[in-house]
Design a protein around this motif. Structure first.
Motif, mmCIF file in Angstrom:
data_model
loop_
_atom_site.group_PDB
_atom_site.id
_atom_site.type_symbol
_atom_site.label_atom_id
_atom_site.label_comp_id
_atom_site.label_asym_id
_atom_site.label_seq_id
_atom_site.Cartn_x
_atom_site.Cartn_y
_atom_site.Cartn_z
ATOM 1 N N ALA A 61 0.828 -1.214 0.000
ATOM 2 C CA ALA A 61 0.000 0.000 0.000
ATOM 3 C C ALA A 61 0.854 1.252 0.000
ATOM 4 O O ALA A 61 2.035 1.226 0.362
ATOM 5 N N ASN A 62 0.234 2.342 -0.389
ATOM 6 C CA ASN A 62 0.877 3.644 -0.302
ATOM 7 C C ASN A 62 0.910 4.102 1.156
ATOM 8 O O ASN A 62 0.173 3.576 1.996
ATOM 9 N N VAL A 99 -6.077 -7.178 2.342
ATOM 10 C CA VAL A 99 -5.263 -8.368 2.077
ATOM 11 C C VAL A 99 -6.015 -9.585 2.602
ATOM 12 O O VAL A 99 -6.335 -9.657 3.800
ATOM 13 N N ILE A 100 -6.323 -10.535 1.716
ATOM 14 C CA ILE A 100 -7.010 -11.768 2.101
ATOM 15 C C ILE A 100 -6.019 -12.920 1.968
ATOM 16 O O ILE A 100 -5.533 -13.222 0.878
ATOM 17 N N VAL A 101 -5.737 -13.571 3.094
ATOM 18 C CA VAL A 101 -4.780 -14.669 3.133
ATOM 19 C C VAL A 101 -5.535 -15.989 3.257
ATOM 20 O O VAL A 101 -6.395 -16.137 4.124
ATOM 21 N N GLY A 102 -5.191 -16.943 2.400
ATOM 22 C CA GLY A 102 -5.814 -18.256 2.465
ATOM 23 C C GLY A 102 -6.390 -18.705 1.132
ATOM 24 O O GLY A 102 -6.471 -17.920 0.185
ATOM 25 N N GLU A 103 -6.770 -19.956 1.072
ATOM 26 C CA GLU A 103 -7.412 -20.533 -0.101
ATOM 27 C C GLU A 103 -8.675 -21.240 0.355
ATOM 28 O O GLU A 103 -8.766 -21.711 1.487
ATOM 29 N N GLY A 104 -9.663 -21.332 -0.538
ATOM 30 C CA GLY A 104 -10.884 -22.025 -0.177
ATOM 31 C C GLY A 104 -11.926 -21.965 -1.266
ATOM 32 O O GLY A 104 -11.750 -21.263 -2.278
ATOM 33 N N LEU A 113 -17.214 -10.682 -6.659
ATOM 34 C CA LEU A 113 -17.835 -9.633 -5.839
ATOM 35 C C LEU A 113 -16.979 -8.365 -5.874
ATOM 36 O O LEU A 113 -17.510 -7.255 -5.974
ATOM 37 N N CYS A 114 -15.668 -8.545 -5.818
ATOM 38 C CA CYS A 114 -14.758 -7.391 -5.886
ATOM 39 C C CYS A 114 -14.871 -6.689 -7.243
ATOM 40 O O CYS A 114 -14.870 -5.451 -7.318
ATOM 41 N N GLN A 115 -14.986 -7.490 -8.310
ATOM 42 C CA GLN A 115 -15.141 -6.916 -9.652
ATOM 43 C C GLN A 115 -16.441 -6.127 -9.752
ATOM 44 O O GLN A 115 -16.482 -5.018 -10.295
ATOM 45 N N THR A 120 -11.385 -4.298 -7.313
ATOM 46 C CA THR A 120 -10.412 -5.369 -7.573
ATOM 47 C C THR A 120 -8.979 -4.919 -7.315
ATOM 48 O O THR A 120 -8.167 -5.664 -6.754
ATOM 49 N N GLU A 121 -8.657 -3.690 -7.715
ATOM 50 C CA GLU A 121 -7.291 -3.192 -7.565
ATOM 51 C C GLU A 121 -6.928 -2.929 -6.103
ATOM 52 O O GLU A 121 -5.755 -2.766 -5.774
ATOM 53 N N LYS A 122 -7.935 -2.885 -5.240
ATOM 54 C CA LYS A 122 -7.686 -2.584 -3.831
ATOM 55 C C LYS A 122 -7.700 -3.833 -2.944
ATOM 56 O O LYS A 122 -7.479 -3.734 -1.738
#
Length: 246
Positions: A61-62, A99-104, A113-115, A120-122
């Motif tokens: 991040a900035n 920041v999302i950590v993990g897989e599932g 949902l982000c799109q 998405t860029e954030k």
């Protein structure tokens, strides 16, 4: 599995639960005759005491952006869609990255949902990591809106890094994340209140620092040296009972 679980618990020499909430659920769901001892999970807080000299926050991040973090196995019970909803409300009020950590199994739907929200860029999906502490070292806030948590170890890890926690008031979480001290608790699914509480912490530097310090202090009560003796006492008592029968 109910008969097998009931039999196993009632025929054990000692039974422990990581939270009072899990103990209460067990007594409610099963016909338990055995005493259940509440012994919480523990962590080595020394692992989180020293900030990394290579904590490369600028790669994420900035300087003016807050970093929000979530860590889980990205299943429906973790309600990671709520994390995105909360973050969306935060980033509308101040510069921020998630920041999302993990897989599932829910990851693809979350990316969509982000799109849909145009963020998405954030939002960074970084996958699984064995260096969670290095990610938490540059986090400003941790979000855990789970439908249920037996304890909430990842919230405790965040607190040990001095990261305030916004979580649901579910399962064992209220026993870890202390309302108004290490963070805030809200009812499951109340993304509006969670976002409001998140902004309350993040928008006031003094308030943020106060929560960071208190989160770290509370995590010390779950230190290895404080919890392991509780297990040792239970094991000793169980062994003494067994030996007295022989």
């Amino acid at each position: 599995y109910k008969p097998a679980v009931t039999f196993s618990i009632n025929n054990s020499d000692a039974v422990t639960s990581v939270s009072q909430s899990l103990k209460d659920d067990t007594l409610r769901l099963f016909d338990i005759k055995k005493e259940i001892h509440v012994v919480p999970n523990f962590i080595d807080t020394k692992k989180y005491d020293n900030p990394y000299s290579d904590c490369e926050r600028e790669l994420i991040a900035n300087a003016d952006e807050k970093i929000i973090t979530h860590i889980s196995n990205i299943r429906k019970v973790k309600r990671v869609d709520n994390v995105i909803e909360i973050f969306d409300r935060i980033q509308q009020k101040m510069p921020a990255k998630l920041v999302i950590v993990g897989e599932g199994p829910e990851k693809k739907s979350l990316e969509k949902l982000c799109q849909k929200k145009g963020i998405t860029e954030k939002v960074l999906f970084v996958g699984n990591s064995h260096e969670v502490d290095k990610i938490l070292c540059f986090s400003d806030l941790f979000i855990l809106p789970s439908e249920h948590e037996s304890f909430g170890l990842v919230a405790l890890e965040a607190m040990a890094c001095g990261v305030p926690v916004i979580s649901s008031n579910a399962g064992g979480l209220p026993e870890v994340n202390i309302q108004g001290q290490s963070g805030y608790l809200s009812e499951v699914g109340d993304v509006e209140e969670m976002a409001k509480n998140a902004l309350k912490i993040l928008q006031d530097p003094e308030e943020h620092l106060k929560f960071k310090r208190k989160a770290k202090l509370i995590s010390k009560s779950f230190e290895t040296k404080a919890i392991v003796p509780m297990y040792e006492e239970i094991y000793e008592n169980a062994m003494n009972k067994v030996n007295s029968k022989n």
